[in-house]
Design an enzyme around this catalytic site. Structure first.
Site, PDB file in Angstrom:
ATOM      1  N   SER A 126     -26.879  10.467 -55.300  1.00 35.58           N
ATOM      2  CA  SER A 126     -26.036   9.460 -55.961  1.00 35.58           C
ATOM      3  C   SER A 126     -26.645   8.068 -56.039  1.00 35.58           C
ATOM      4  CB  SER A 126     -24.675   9.384 -55.259  1.00 35.58           C
ATOM      5  OG  SER A 126     -23.892  10.498 -55.592  1.00 35.58           O
ATOM      6  N   LYS A 129     -26.915   6.401 -59.422  1.00 36.00           N
ATOM      7  CA  LYS A 129     -25.862   5.586 -60.034  1.00 36.00           C
ATOM      8  C   LYS A 129     -26.281   4.121 -60.186  1.00 36.00           C
ATOM      9  CE  LYS A 129     -21.890   8.385 -58.492  1.00 36.00           C
ATOM     10  NZ  LYS A 129     -22.589   9.526 -57.857  1.00 36.00           N
ATOM     11  N   SER A 310     -18.877   6.094 -54.765  1.00 39.36           N
ATOM     12  CA  SER A 310     -19.772   7.052 -55.422  1.00 39.36           C
ATOM     13  C   SER A 310     -19.004   7.996 -56.346  1.00 39.36           C
ATOM     14  CB  SER A 310     -20.551   7.865 -54.381  1.00 39.36           C
ATOM     15  OG  SER A 310     -21.735   8.393 -54.939  1.00 39.36           O
TER      16      SER A 310
END
Length: 480
Positions: A126, A129, A310
């Site tokens: 993640s 991102k 997240s």
């Protein structure tokens, strides 16, 4: 008889001959000396009856002596790197980190203090991102809002609900908040639609609803994603029309998703219109009149909501909107081109980066830790609009977010509480952490840590431990 002491004829001849040779040699030397002087002086007064060879030598000037070319001067002296003595080598050898990659940079000087495979592109989980958010800020801008629209259909009594990519649109009643604080509400959109429809007396009652989700192309699920993420509640199908990130429970961040987000959104809107409405799918007719619309929160808010916990749905929403706005396309296949184009204005080399999605769930994403440390230097400096990302990062020991959980930065690692601002990452094949450290000695550090391969949940604690080590060392961090 004793012989008299008189010269013998042979000796006298020898002496005479040597006297003659000596006189000739002296004359020749004198002549050569005079001739050399004449040449050096450029004299050309050689007798006409002199031998030809002598006349040629006299006419040829001696070459002008040339100075040796200057030796190249050294450039500015290179400043030697300081000798650093604070080692985290033992922490880096922790087997919980599995296939370990990391890089740490002094954000003030740009000097790489620690590097283990920092230039090798690898899956980021993640942490990706952060790249998605940076691309959204450059392509969409911090104030961009996704719009959901209702248009008049081509048939009497028909309206078309057009999804504009706002996955935060909520079916909760206006006044109640979903997990996405400040999201637009379907009941508000329905009320506006009814008011606009009834303002024209010629309109018959609304009896048909067409759902248009064509803004995003198929498929809605990337083949590299594990399908269990849907039931586990971490990822929805990515469609331009859906509500609450397609959660079963709009108030919970982790909640199971459905197999038909478009249908769920359509039914919720039909209910808000008063029911007894036939639902079908299609596209809005060209030039159709707009009846009503609602908008999402601005990109700056969506980024903060995506980073702090997240949120996969928000990250995919942003990535797909970037692709559409940039003209690269509207499918997963467009994200490589659109995301890298969105990152280009930051001036960091993107060679080797692979973008499969916007959330980082795919194992096919690949970003080197060195790209992240460079990008976080700019984020820490709040260049352009990148301060939005810094403001959305989880904080070790903070009140909320993925670094506030009870298993992060505990025990001795709590020394770094309040000083680590970083994006977490977790997929089945890796744990990651990247961001900014305000070190104990006051040095701002940027860092990225990957623990990849056969890893367990305890990789998070190993990552926290070495990150706390970076915090303690600061600018004295050794690469050995």
């Amino acid at each position: 008889m004793e012989e008299q002491d008189t010269p013998r004829p042979g000796i006298a001849g020898f002496i005479a001959r040597h006297r003659t040779l000596a006189l000739i040699g002296a004359g020749a030397a004198l002549f050569a000396l005079l001739g050399t002087g004449a040449v050096v002086a450029g004299a050309s007064t050689v007798p006409a009856n002199a031998p030809a060879a002598l006349r040629v030598r006299a006419a040829t000037p001696s070459p002008t002596p040339t100075a040796a070319p200057p030796r190249p001067a050294p450039s500015d002296a290179t400043t030697a790197s300081r000798l650093r003595s604070c080692s985290v080598a033992g922490l880096a050898a922790d087997p919980r980190l599995a296939n370990f990659q990391a890089q740490v940079v002094n954000a003030s000087t740009g000097e790489v203090l620690f590097d283990r495979g920092g230039n090798t592109p690898s899956r980021t989980a993640s942490v990706l991102k952060v790249l998605t958010s940076a691309a959204a800020l450059s392509v969409l801008g911090p104030d961009y809002r996704a719009t959901t629209t209702v248009l008049a259909g081509s048939e009497p009594g028909t309206v078309v609900l057009v999804g504009g990519g706002d996955l935060t649109l909520s079916r909760t009643p206006t006044g109640d908040e979903s997990v996405y604080t400040g999201a637009a509400h379907l009941d508000d959109l329905a009320a506006k639609t009814i008011a606009a429809w009834q303002a024209d007396p010629a309109h018959p009652p609304i009896t048909r609803l067409v759902l248009d989700s064509s803004s995003f192309g198929d498929p809605g699920w990337d083949p590299s994603w594990n399908r269990k993420e849907l039931g586990d509640g971490y990822m929805p199908e990515i469609t331009a029309l859906q509500v609450d990130g397609d959660r079963d429970n709009p108030g919970r961040s982790t909640s199971a998703r459905s197999s038909d987000p478009i249908g769920r959104a359509g039914q919720a809107f039909a209910d808000a219109l008063g029911g007894n409405v036939e639902i079908s799918r299609g596209t809005a007719p060209a030039g159709a009149a707009e009846l009503a619309s609602v908008q999402s929160q601005p990109v700056s808010t969506l980024i903060k909501q995506a980073l702090i916990v997240s949120d996969n749905a928000l990250a995919e929403m942003l990535a797909r909107l970037v692709a559409v706005k940039s003209g690269a396309g509207n499918t997963f296949g467009a994200l490589q081109k659109s995301t890298l184009a969105g990152l280009a204005p930051y001036g960091i080399d993107t060679t080797g980066i692979l973008i499969a999605d916007g959330s980082g769930l795919s194992d096919n994403n690949a970003v080197p830790p060195s790209y992240l440390t460079k990008l976080f230097v700019k984020i820490n400096a709040r260049e352009g609009n990148l301060g939005v990302i810094f403001d959305g990062l989880p904080v070790a020991g903070g009140d909320s977010g993925s670094l506030s959980y009870s298993d992060r930065f505990t025990g001795d690692n709590a020394v770094a509480d309040g000083s680590v601002f970083a994006k977490t990452g977790w997929i089945d094949t890796g744990y990651t952490l990247a961001g900014v450290i305000h070190a104990a000695d006051g040095t701002p550090l940027t860092f990225a840590v990957y623990a990849l391969g056969d890893v367990g949940d305890n990789a998070k604690q190993a990552i926290d431990t070495i990150t706390a080590g970076f915090y303690r060392c600061g600018d004295n961090l050794s690469n050995t």
